[in-house]
Motif scaffolding. Structure first.
Motif, PDB file in Angstrom:
ATOM      1  N   LYS A   1       0.828  -1.203   0.000  1.00 53.81           N
ATOM      2  CA  LYS A   1       0.000   0.000   0.000  1.00 53.81           C
ATOM      3  C   LYS A   1       0.866   1.258   0.000  1.00 53.81           C
TER       4      LYS A   1
ATOM      5  N   TYR B   1      -1.382   9.340   3.466  1.00 58.49           N
ATOM      6  CA  TYR B   1      -2.745   8.876   3.201  1.00 58.49           C
ATOM      7  C   TYR B   1      -3.672  10.065   2.949  1.00 58.49           C
TER       8      TYR B   1
ATOM      9  N   SER C   1      -8.134  -1.185  -2.022  1.00 63.46           N
ATOM     10  CA  SER C   1      -9.435  -1.551  -1.439  1.00 63.46           C
ATOM     11  C   SER C   1      -9.574  -3.063  -1.343  1.00 63.46           C
TER      12      SER C   1
ATOM     13  N   ASP D   1      -7.370  -4.328   1.652  1.00 66.22           N
ATOM     14  CA  ASP D   1      -7.978  -3.972   2.941  1.00 66.22           C
ATOM     15  C   ASP D   1      -9.392  -4.520   3.117  1.00 66.22           C
TER      16      ASP D   1
ATOM     17  N   ASP E   1     -12.020  -3.373   1.726  1.00 65.61           N
ATOM     18  CA  ASP E   1     -12.707  -2.105   2.001  1.00 65.61           C
ATOM     19  C   ASP E   1     -13.813  -1.891   0.963  1.00 65.61           C
ATOM     20  N   GLU E   2     -15.035  -2.333   1.297  1.00 66.85           N
ATOM     21  CA  GLU E   2     -16.153  -2.226   0.359  1.00 66.85           C
ATOM     22  C   GLU E   2     -16.555  -0.769   0.119  1.00 66.85           C
ATOM     23  N   ASP E   3     -16.508   0.062   1.150  1.00 63.30           N
ATOM     24  CA  ASP E   3     -16.893   1.466   0.986  1.00 63.30           C
ATOM     25  C   ASP E   3     -15.988   2.164  -0.020  1.00 63.30           C
ATOM     26  N   ARG E   4     -14.684   1.878   0.072  1.00 62.65           N
ATOM     27  CA  ARG E   4     -13.734   2.499  -0.871  1.00 62.65           C
ATOM     28  C   ARG E   4     -13.989   1.997  -2.290  1.00 62.65           C
TER      29      ARG E   4
ATOM     30  N   GLN F   1      -9.485 -12.236  -0.226  1.00 62.54           N
ATOM     31  CA  GLN F   1      -9.361 -10.984  -0.979  1.00 62.54           C
ATOM     32  C   GLN F   1      -9.866 -11.142  -2.401  1.00 62.54           C
TER      33      GLN F   1
END
Length: 292
Positions: free
Chosen positions: A48, A75, A98, A101, A103-106, A148
């Motif tokens: 990342k 960041y 995303s 992580d 990270d569904e929102d991202r 993932q």
């Protein structure tokens, strides 16, 4: 936590391994772990970090400036850039993070913004498809785990299904009839689903039979609907030595339909293509056929 080689980081970020080593020595910007034989290894946080550095560099930041930023400051700068219009490679970097992580929102923010700006089809062709290629590389090298890979591909699958629902009423009377399926044992559905969208968006009719279909069930559906085209994706099955016999069996069993094929097992492979069959090398090939 995944483990990456310096070559993995080079392939994923576009930053040369030689450059990464210089940054390590000159700026102490990234600190790899070392194996017992002194080989560099990197974890998810390192990946990342490198992806974020690559994004900042592409937007005019100097490496000497970046090296002075804390992880939190870096960041925040990346988020500022992400809130503006990004290029396709930038979006792919962001999607990779995303995925790492979970990270569904991202993911939702990236995809929804691009669909609003460029449309669903362009987002799929220029962002999602190259991103899927990156996922393939990560999966083969063992750099991402099943969680993932399943997480991100299911989110993409959901987006395509929603887009397909918006095309259901567009069939025109003179539209062609396409039957879509995956061979028995084949579960990689995203190419087939996007093909479903492409064909419906050109006002053609689709009979969608989905994953892992036994041959006798395909024959049953063919005899019932008499499609103009049969479209399939051969990604992992049949096995290499069985691909040609399978293709021959398809064209022989369904001589009045034109067979369209895509997937790793046929694209770029030494396959003898019968007269009533076509290999879809790129999505533009399917767009052209579905548009005529």
């Amino acid at each position: 936590m995944s483990s990456y080689s310096i070559k993995d980081l080079e392939q994923l970020s576009g930053i040369k391994a030689h450059t990464l080593r210089i940054w390590e020595q000159r700026y102490n910007i990234i600190t790899p772990k070392r194996t017992d034989t002194n080989i560099r290894t990197y974890d998810d946080q390192d990946l990342k970090l490198v992806l974020n550095i690559s994004l900042l560099k592409d937007h005019g930041y100097k490496i000497s400036e970046i090296s002075k930023l804390s992880v939190e400051e870096m960041y925040r700068e990346v988020v500022k850039i992400s809130d503006r219009q990004l290029s396709y490679p930038d979006q792919i970097h962001a999607l990779t993070i995303s995925m790492i992580d979970l990270d569904e929102d991202r993911f939702e923010k990236i995809i929804s913004t691009n669909i609003l700006q460029f449309g669903f089809e362009n987002t799929m062709i220029h962002i999602i498809y190259p991103f899927l290629g990156r996922i393939g590389t990560l999966w083969v090298t063992g750099s991402i785990g099943p969680a993932q890979e399943h997480f991100i591909t299911n989110l993409i699958r959901q987006k395509i299904i929603v887009a397909i629902d918006g095309q259901v009423s567009k069939q025109r009377p003179d539209g062609k009839k396409y039957m879509l399926f995956l061979p028995e044992g084949e579960l990689h559905e995203i190419s087939l689903l996007f093909g479903n969208y492409i064909i419906r968006a050109r006002s053609n009719k689709v009979i969608y039979l989905g994953q892992s279909l036994p041959f006798n069930e395909l024959a049953f559906a063919y005899n019932l609907h008499k499609p103009d085209y049969i479209f399939t994706a051969l990604t992992s099955v049949p096995a290499n030595h069985e691909v040609q016999p399978y293709v021959n069996r398809l064209v022989k069993a369904f001589p009045d339909a034109h067979l369209l094929m895509t997937g790793y097992q046929v694209v770029g492979q030494d396959i003898d293509i019968p007269e009533n069959a076509t290999i879809i090398n790129q999505i533009e090939d399917l767009i052209r056929i579905a548009s005529t």
